[in-house]
Scaffold this active site. Structure first.
Site, PDB file in Angstrom:
ATOM      1  N   SER A  66       0.810  -1.229   0.000  1.00 43.65           N
ATOM      2  CA  SER A  66       0.000   0.000   0.000  1.00 43.65           C
ATOM      3  C   SER A  66       0.840   1.273   0.000  1.00 43.65           C
ATOM      4  CB  SER A  66      -0.946  -0.075   1.199  1.00 43.65           C
ATOM      5  OG  SER A  66      -1.840   0.983   1.216  1.00 43.65           O
ATOM      6  N   ASP A 285      -6.259   1.953  -3.208  1.00 40.51           N
ATOM      7  CA  ASP A 285      -7.511   1.702  -2.489  1.00 40.51           C
ATOM      8  C   ASP A 285      -7.915   2.888  -1.605  1.00 40.51           C
ATOM      9  OD1 ASP A 285      -5.561   1.318  -0.560  1.00 40.51           O
ATOM     10  OD2 ASP A 285      -6.295  -0.645   0.108  1.00 40.51           O
ATOM     11  N   GLU A 377     -12.876   5.658   6.183  1.00 35.64           N
ATOM     12  CA  GLU A 377     -11.930   6.108   7.187  1.00 35.64           C
ATOM     13  C   GLU A 377     -11.482   7.501   6.775  1.00 35.64           C
ATOM     14  OE1 GLU A 377      -9.633   2.689   9.326  1.00 35.64           O
ATOM     15  OE2 GLU A 377      -9.088   2.616   7.225  1.00 35.64           O
ATOM     16  N   THR A 506      -0.269  -1.526  12.715  1.00 32.27           N
ATOM     17  CA  THR A 506       0.672  -1.753  11.620  1.00 32.27           C
ATOM     18  C   THR A 506       2.107  -1.366  11.942  1.00 32.27           C
ATOM     19  OG1 THR A 506       0.308   0.439  10.673  1.00 32.27           O
ATOM     20  CG2 THR A 506      -1.150  -1.300   9.918  1.00 32.27           C
TER      21      THR A 506
HETATM   22  C1  16G Z   1      -4.387  -0.556   7.709  1.00 33.24           C
HETATM   23  C2  16G Z   1      -5.851  -0.596   7.390  1.00 33.24           C
HETATM   24  C3  16G Z   1      -6.410   0.804   7.382  1.00 33.24           C
HETATM   25  C4  16G Z   1      -6.142   1.463   8.714  1.00 33.24           C
HETATM   26  C5  16G Z   1      -4.678   1.417   9.048  1.00 33.24           C
HETATM   27  C6  16G Z   1      -4.449   1.863  10.467  1.00 33.24           C
HETATM   28  C7  16G Z   1      -7.025  -2.096   5.909  1.00 33.24           C
HETATM   29  C8  16G Z   1      -7.137  -2.625   4.521  1.00 33.24           C
HETATM   30  N1  16G Z   1      -6.090  -1.196   6.095  1.00 33.24           N
HETATM   31  O1  16G Z   1      -3.677   0.108   6.704  1.00 33.24           O
HETATM   32  O2  16G Z   1      -7.784   0.694   7.162  1.00 33.24           O
HETATM   33  O3  16G Z   1      -6.563   2.800   8.688  1.00 33.24           O
HETATM   34  O4  16G Z   1      -4.211   0.091   8.939  1.00 33.24           O
HETATM   35  O5  16G Z   1      -3.113   1.730  10.789  1.00 33.24           O
HETATM   36  O6  16G Z   1      -7.766  -2.484   6.802  1.00 33.24           O
HETATM   37  P1  16G Z   1      -2.624   1.837  12.290  1.00 33.24           P
HETATM   38  O7  16G Z   1      -3.288   0.741  13.083  1.00 33.24           O
HETATM   39  O8  16G Z   1      -1.153   1.711  12.188  1.00 33.24           O
HETATM   40  O9  16G Z   1      -3.046   3.191  12.794  1.00 33.24           O
HETATM   41 ZN    ZN Z   2      -3.707   1.090   0.228  1.00 24.96          ZN
END
Ligand code: 16G
Ligand code: ZN
Length: 534
Positions: A66, A285, A377, A506
């Site tokens: 992404s 996306d 979001e 993440t």
């Molecule tokens: C991921 C999620 C996104 C979310 C982000 C938050 C999907 C496909 N992607 O990229 O929706 O906003 O994580 O990241 O679900 P964080 O937990 O590091 O704040």
């Molecule tokens: Zn993406």
């Protein structure tokens, strides 16, 4: 049935990195690409099991990271209806990825067949796609090794955006041609239809000024270039940041995530006041819009603004179609939604708003509870879902007046135009463009619906982020003890103040969000809360 000996042999070529603990998180597995070979191989094994479990329906595998830097990569699974992998299987993915060696891997694979009650007589089917990262070809080869060892019937869908892959999975399992949509036939038809209808209503309809699209030097660039050819009667597209394959360019100081988090123009943009622009992320996306106002201020129109525009328009069309009694529109947000957007939706549009935890799967799931569920979001990931009951009501409605017939045609067109499997930058862009063309609005007019509260996001590195536990859709901490009370005490000192703290899904960090009535108050509040967290 699976030949575990063959699987063990294939696995020997993709040994596990001993020191790493892998976790299937919000975005699947994501990290430095050179650590992913064994993970992608093992995800291939899981995809085979998941497909067999789902009666041999197609499962999707997408290789992308992404908006992450170029040296990262990632992999995630897509369920048969084009949705994110079912949550209970995320834990299986994590365990499989962490099996210590080939023997442990095969043992877990066999156990999983029992635990998950997989019908091994079903022939597994997998479709896979990948983005523009230099690490993709080697990871695709690892995936293919696993699919081969499992006797999977596989389709290489090639270079694709993430939402294209999601949509293809759904189409394959419903026997539609997977390319139907992304030949753009269907997409154009719906877009044309909506725009043509606009022309019918307003004979003097004008094409809007060109939309400048920052493609983050990713897969969105070639895909949008294909699409643009088909829609130039209704929309002029100017692509910026299309240096695909040029080392170091992907997502570098550009793209939706950069624009949203820095609240500034992407590299390479030469936007003039009055120009219209949007940014996709590296796998297309997500989308955010922006412009430069007459005083040369950067103005962001994020996912909240897109949700508000879409909800406003759909509510009007549903009313005009005389279906307001049968079709209720709802909006789903996360804690990151700007307080002003929630206020606008609830008080001005009078739509129900749900707040759920971060991550598309949570929003998607909640949106399915509405007849028409709009979910976004703030970062620009989102779409609109029409329940089957709603789609049926639209199809079966009797046309009594020309105005109502036109509204029904618009609703039908919307259900086609929108990629209902997952957020899709191209499809979302067409939705926004169709609405703006219909209304003949520029971005300032759209922006005027409500004014965002000044807001800020901070990242705090802590010794152990797992100590931060939340409740109430991540809006409050339950642990560490007493921290929430301290945050509340700070927030109370600011007008329209709001702040929350959550562990990232993440990254190894804690995120702090704050908003308040003025920029100065917001900046002060976030400093206070960050101090409390440290
Ligand atoms: C991921 C999620 C996104 C979310 C982000 C938050 C999907 C496909 N992607 O990229 O929706 O906003 O994580 O990241 O679900 P964080 O937990 O590091 O704040
Ligand atoms: Zn993406």
């Amino acid at each position: 049935a699976f030949d575990v000996q063959r699987i063990a042999q294939a696995s020997a070529k993709h040994p596990k990195e001993a020191s790493i603990k892998y976790a299937y998180g919000t975005a699947g597995f994501r990290m430095k690409a050179d650590l992913l070979d064994c993970v992608v191989f093992r995800v291939g094994l899981l995809a085979a099991l998941r497909s067999a479990k789902m009666d041999g329906q197609y499962i999707g595998v997408m290789i992308t990271a992404s908006h992450n830097p170029e040296e990262d990569n990632g992999v995630k699974l897509v369920d048969p209806r084009g949705e994110m992998l079912q949550q209970s299987w995320e834990a299986y993915a994590t365990s499989l990825a962490n099996a210590a060696d080939d023997a442990a891997l095969v043992k877990y694979f066999e156990d999983l067949i029992q635990v998950a009650k997989v019908d091994v007589s079903k022939k597994p089917k997998v479709v896979y796609g990948f983005d523009t990262r230099p690490s993709c070809p080697a990871l695709v080869a690892a995936l293919e090794d696993a699919l081969g060892a499992c006797g999977v019937e596989a389709i290489n869908f090639g270079l694709k955006t993430t939402p294209q892959l999601h949509y293809a999975v759904r189409c394959l399992n419903t026997q539609n041609d997977p390319m139907a949509r992304y030949d753009y036939g269907k997409l154009i038809l719906a877009c044309d239809e909506l725009c043509m209808l606009t022309i019918v209503v307003k004979a003097n309809i004008k094409k809007l000024s060109p939309i400048h699209v920052d493609c983050a030097n990713g897969v969105g660039a070639p895909k949008l270039r294909e699409l643009a050819k088909y829609i130039d009667d209704v929309l002029d597209v100017k692509i910026v940041n299309d240096a695909v394959g040029v080392k170091g360019k992907l997502n570098f100081e550009c793209g939706a995530d950069y624009v949203k988090t820095t609240q500034s123009l992407p590299l390479g943009s030469t936007l003039q006041p009055g120009n219209r622009a949007c940014s996709y992320d590296g796998d297309a996306d997500r989308i955010v819009y922006y412009y430069v106002d007459d005083e040369s201020n950067f103005r962001l129109l994020d996912g909240d603004k897109i949700a508000s525009l879409a909800a406003m328009f759909i509510i009007d069309v549903v009313k005009a179609a005389e279906l307001a009694d049968q079709i209720k529109v709802g909006v789903v947000q996360t804690a990151y939604a700007n307080g002003s957007s929630t206020h606008y939706l609830e008080k001005t549009l009078k739509v129900p708003v749900s707040c759920v935890s971060t991550g598309v799967k949570h929003l998607h799931h909640e949106a399915e509870r509405y007849d028409v569920g709009v979910y976004f979001e703030a970062n620009g990931h989102g779409t609109v879902l029409f329940s089957s009951a709603a789609q049926q009501a639209i199809r079966n409605a009797e046309e009594r007046t020309p105005a109502q017939a036109e509204a029904l045609a618009q609703l039908k067109a919307l259900t086609e135009l929108i990629n209902q499997t997952v957020g899709d930058a191209m499809s979302d862009m067409l939705l926004v463009e169709a609405i703006l063309a219909h209304k003949q609005w520029d971005l300032a007019k759209w922006d005027a619906a409500y004014t965002d509260l000044p807001n800020k996001l901070a990242k705090v590195i802590v010794p152990n982020r797992n100590k931060f536990k939340t409740t109430n859709a991540e809006r409050q901490l339950t642990e560490p003890k007493d921290l929430q009370a301290a945050i509340d005490a700070e927030v109370a000192k600011y007008s329209s103040g709001r702040s929350f703290v959550r562990a990232s899904g993440t990254e190894d960090a804690v995120r702090v969000y704050a908003e308040a009535a003025s920029r100065a108050e917001c900046d002060e509040l976030i400093v206070k809360v960050v101090e409390l967290v440290q």
